[in-house]
Design an enzyme around this catalytic site. Structure first.
Site, PDB file in Angstrom:
ATOM      1  N   ARG A 160       0.825  -1.224   0.000  1.00 62.27           N
ATOM      2  CA  ARG A 160       0.000   0.000   0.000  1.00 62.27           C
ATOM      3  C   ARG A 160       0.860   1.276   0.000  1.00 62.27           C
ATOM      4  NH1 ARG A 160      -2.690  -3.549  -1.085  1.00 62.27           N
ATOM      5  NH2 ARG A 160      -4.725  -4.133  -0.265  1.00 62.27           N
ATOM      6  N   SER A 229     -11.335  -1.034   2.666  1.00 64.98           N
ATOM      7  CA  SER A 229     -10.550  -1.137   3.910  1.00 64.98           C
ATOM      8  C   SER A 229     -10.161   0.265   4.369  1.00 64.98           C
ATOM      9  CB  SER A 229      -9.268  -1.915   3.672  1.00 64.98           C
ATOM     10  OG  SER A 229      -9.581  -3.157   3.112  1.00 64.98           O
ATOM     11  N   GLU A 325      -5.660   3.798   5.452  1.00 68.70           N
ATOM     12  CA  GLU A 325      -5.246   3.680   4.057  1.00 68.70           C
ATOM     13  C   GLU A 325      -5.884   4.849   3.277  1.00 68.70           C
ATOM     14  OE1 GLU A 325      -5.954  -0.350   2.444  1.00 68.70           O
ATOM     15  OE2 GLU A 325      -6.841   0.662   0.723  1.00 68.70           O
TER      16      GLU A 325
HETATM   17  C1  LIG Z   1     -15.543  -1.199  -1.870  1.00 69.45           C
HETATM   18  C2  LIG Z   1     -14.082  -0.884  -2.019  1.00 69.45           C
HETATM   19  C3  LIG Z   1     -13.161  -1.920  -2.112  1.00 69.45           C
HETATM   20  C4  LIG Z   1     -11.799  -1.654  -2.256  1.00 69.45           C
HETATM   21  N1  LIG Z   1     -10.929  -2.696  -2.365  1.00 69.45           N
HETATM   22  C5  LIG Z   1      -9.600  -2.472  -2.521  1.00 69.45           C
HETATM   23  C6  LIG Z   1      -8.682  -3.552  -2.665  1.00 69.45           C
HETATM   24  O1  LIG Z   1      -9.066  -4.720  -2.683  1.00 69.45           O
HETATM   25  N2  LIG Z   1      -7.360  -3.253  -2.796  1.00 69.45           N
HETATM   26  C7  LIG Z   1      -6.916  -1.969  -2.819  1.00 69.45           C
HETATM   27  O2  LIG Z   1      -5.690  -1.768  -2.943  1.00 69.45           O
HETATM   28  N3  LIG Z   1      -7.761  -0.919  -2.693  1.00 69.45           N
HETATM   29  C8  LIG Z   1      -9.087  -1.130  -2.551  1.00 69.45           C
HETATM   30  N4  LIG Z   1      -9.962  -0.077  -2.415  1.00 69.45           N
HETATM   31  C9  LIG Z   1      -9.447   1.302  -2.431  1.00 69.45           C
HETATM   32  C10 LIG Z   1      -9.514   1.975  -3.812  1.00 69.45           C
HETATM   33  O3  LIG Z   1     -10.287   1.209  -4.689  1.00 69.45           O
HETATM   34  C11 LIG Z   1      -8.118   2.156  -4.419  1.00 69.45           C
HETATM   35  O4  LIG Z   1      -7.302   2.883  -3.567  1.00 69.45           O
HETATM   36  C12 LIG Z   1      -8.191   2.865  -5.774  1.00 69.45           C
HETATM   37  O5  LIG Z   1      -6.934   2.816  -6.406  1.00 69.45           O
HETATM   38  C13 LIG Z   1      -8.643   4.315  -5.642  1.00 69.45           C
HETATM   39  O6  LIG Z   1      -8.878   4.816  -6.936  1.00 69.45           O
HETATM   40  P1  LIG Z   1      -9.603   6.228  -7.119  1.00 69.45           P
HETATM   41  O7  LIG Z   1      -9.462   6.615  -8.552  1.00 69.45           O
HETATM   42  O8  LIG Z   1     -10.976   6.159  -6.605  1.00 69.45           O
HETATM   43  O9  LIG Z   1      -8.677   7.141  -6.210  1.00 69.45           O
HETATM   44  P2  LIG Z   1      -9.011   8.462  -5.363  1.00 69.45           P
HETATM   45  O10 LIG Z   1      -9.711   8.113  -4.101  1.00 69.45           O
HETATM   46  O11 LIG Z   1      -9.631   9.485  -6.248  1.00 69.45           O
HETATM   47  O12 LIG Z   1      -7.534   8.885  -5.008  1.00 69.45           O
HETATM   48  C14 LIG Z   1      -6.722   8.036  -4.229  1.00 69.45           C
HETATM   49  C15 LIG Z   1      -5.297   8.575  -4.263  1.00 69.45           C
HETATM   50  O13 LIG Z   1      -4.796   8.545  -5.597  1.00 69.45           O
HETATM   51  C16 LIG Z   1      -4.408   9.862  -6.010  1.00 69.45           C
HETATM   52  N5  LIG Z   1      -4.686   9.945  -7.439  1.00 69.45           N
HETATM   53  C17 LIG Z   1      -5.820   9.589  -8.082  1.00 69.45           C
HETATM   54  N6  LIG Z   1      -5.649   9.732  -9.416  1.00 69.45           N
HETATM   55  C18 LIG Z   1      -4.396  10.205  -9.600  1.00 69.45           C
HETATM   56  C19 LIG Z   1      -3.631  10.575 -10.749  1.00 69.45           C
HETATM   57  N7  LIG Z   1      -4.082  10.464 -11.996  1.00 69.45           N
HETATM   58  N8  LIG Z   1      -2.368  11.066 -10.542  1.00 69.45           N
HETATM   59  C20 LIG Z   1      -1.863  11.157  -9.303  1.00 69.45           C
HETATM   60  N9  LIG Z   1      -2.534  10.835  -8.183  1.00 69.45           N
HETATM   61  C21 LIG Z   1      -3.788  10.352  -8.346  1.00 69.45           C
HETATM   62  C22 LIG Z   1      -5.213  10.799  -5.142  1.00 69.45           C
HETATM   63  O14 LIG Z   1      -4.579  12.069  -5.057  1.00 69.45           O
HETATM   64  C23 LIG Z   1      -5.205  10.030  -3.824  1.00 69.45           C
HETATM   65  O15 LIG Z   1      -4.001  10.231  -3.167  1.00 69.45           O
HETATM   66  C24 LIG Z   1     -11.337  -0.310  -2.295  1.00 69.45           C
HETATM   67  C25 LIG Z   1     -12.270   0.739  -2.209  1.00 69.45           C
HETATM   68  C26 LIG Z   1     -13.629   0.452  -2.086  1.00 69.45           C
HETATM   69  C27 LIG Z   1     -14.614   1.590  -2.037  1.00 69.45           C
END
Ligand SMILES: Cc1cc2nc3c(=O)[nH]c(=O)nc-3n(C[C@H](O)[C@H](O)[C@H](O)COP(=O)(O)OP(=O)(O)OC[C@H]3O[C@@H](n4cnc5c(N)ncnc54)[C@H](O)[C@@H]3O)c2cc1C
Length: 347
Positions: A160, A229, A325
């Site tokens: 992570r 998580s 996280e």
């Molecule tokens: C139901 C559920 C289940 C999940 N299961 C998992 C799992 O199994 N494993 C896991 O690892 N995670 C899991 N997650 C967490 C999440 O899915 C991941 O962290 C995912 O990568 C977040 O993507 P996002 O585009 O929504 O990011 P955001 O929430 O929009 O951003 C997250 C981070 O990424 C940065 N970011 C986003 N896009 C960019 C970009 N283009 N350039 C630079 N920085 C950027 C943001 O600034 C922030 O720091 C889960 C979440 C949910 C809601």
């Protein structure tokens, strides 16, 4: 470049918090990115699909929402090389690859969010992580106003974690990632819930099983807002682990390569008696103690207060400190969890 003023982010974060941002920019070219370095003079936050983001206040900072789209595939003798725009949806990418016989991402099916966010915390599930397939990450550096590429090794991926959460935190806008997949594929069935599948299983069947388990285990954010998580699984030294195990002999544990031991944060929270705990419209999910959910709160601070309570209870019972996280965002940009004050009202 497309931009909007005074926009509600309620549908753009999986906790469903109605934070308002003064301006949101949607850069989709190098020219747009360079313009951002001139127009943004206050703290900002890079937003993907908001599934790992908690807006703590009613006001959000300036938002940059990268809008780089597209998937291209190069077939080499023994590999496929897939280059993907940051704004593509992660699960859609997994399906796209498997449909074309490009196997490898099946264990990472149904993780919400964008491709651009995947390297940030090195997303992982079912024994597989983003780093396993990453060849390079392209990003725009806001400090130097220029594009750069990092190899997987330079990304410093860990559990992570990556360089994008340390020295490049909140200043590197990821524009695209390049993944590489060996044509020779073997299913990774090491994880609980997949072990019963035969070695002859197809990648699509593994994906279906992963989807099935995830839908059963995790609350759908569209129904009960959450960010998956909430806390990372804590990693402790083997000495520390022996101390905890003596007091709690049944504690699940996952020895790491480096004499350290990973613990299951969900188990710790459950043992602290918090599964199903609810207060002020937010709570600990009744089946998944690692997932904090927003049943009815308008207020991100209620989730922070709950998270601090959970952290405190686990610390008291196990002497283990849980770290979120999820990223905590205020009007001033990202804040460390430890620095967020909880007023007595929301405790
Ligand atoms: C139901 C559920 C289940 C999940 N299961 C998992 C799992 O199994 N494993 C896991 O690892 N995670 C899991 N997650 C967490 C999440 O899915 C991941 O962290 C995912 O990568 C977040 O993507 P996002 O585009 O929504 O990011 P955001 O929430 O929009 O951003 C997250 C981070 O990424 C940065 N970011 C986003 N896009 C960019 C970009 N283009 N350039 C630079 N920085 C950027 C943001 O600034 C922030 O720091 C889960 C979440 C949910 C809601």
């Amino acid at each position: 470049m497309l931009s909007k003023q005074q926009l509600s982010l309620q549908t753009r974060n999986s906790f469903n918090i109605n934070a308002i941002c003064p301006t949101i920019y949607f850069p989709s070219s190098l020219t747009d990115l360079q313009l951002l370095t001139r127009v943004i003079t206050t703290p900002f936050y890079i937003l993907g699909e908001g599934s790992n983001t908690l807006f703590v206040e009613q006001q959000a900072p300036i938002i940059v929402k990268p809008n780089f789209l597209g998937i291209s595939v190069v077939e080499l003798a023994e590999h496929y090389q897939v280059t993907v725009g940051a704004a593509e949806n992660w699960h859609a990418l997994v399906s796209y690859c498997l449909e074309r016989g490009i196997n490898g991402l099946e264990n990472l099916a149904l993780i919400p969010g964008s491709v651009g966010a995947a390297p940030i915390q090195n997303i992982g599930a079912y024994g597989v992580e983003f780093a396993d397939f990453c060849q390079q990450v392209e990003y725009f550096d806001m400090a130097s106003a220029s594009l750069h590429c990092l190899t997987a090794e330079q990304c410093q991926f860990a559990y992570r974690n990556s360089i994008f959460k340390t020295s490049l935190r909140n200043q590197a806008i990821i524009t695209q990632v390049t993944l590489v997949f060996a044509k020779k594929w073997r299913a990774n069935l090491s994880y609980n819930g997949l072990g019963h599948l035969p070695q002859t299983v197809t990648a699509k069947e593994v994906m279906q099983q992963v989807i099935h388990i995830r839908q059963k285990k995790l609350p759908d954010p569209a129904v009960i807002p959450n960010a998956g998580s909430f806390f990372k699984n804590p990693i402790v030294s083997s000495t520390e682990f022996s101390r905890i195990q003596q007091l709690h002999p049944t504690i699940p544990n996952y020895p790491q390569d480096d004499q350290q031991v990973k613990l299951a944060a969900g188990w710790l929270i459950e043992q602290a008696g918090l599964k199903g705990y609810r207060k002020k419209g937010v709570g600990v999910h009744e089946h998944q103690a690692l997932v904090l959910v927003n049943y009815a709160s308008e207020n991100g601070a209620d989730i922070v207060a709950l998270a601090k309570y959970v952290q405190q209870q686990v610390l008291t019972k196990f002497d283990v400190l849980l770290y979120p996280e999820v990223r905590m965002i205020t009007a001033q940009g990202e804040q460390n969890f430890v620095d967020l004050a909880v007023n007595d009202e929301s405790k």
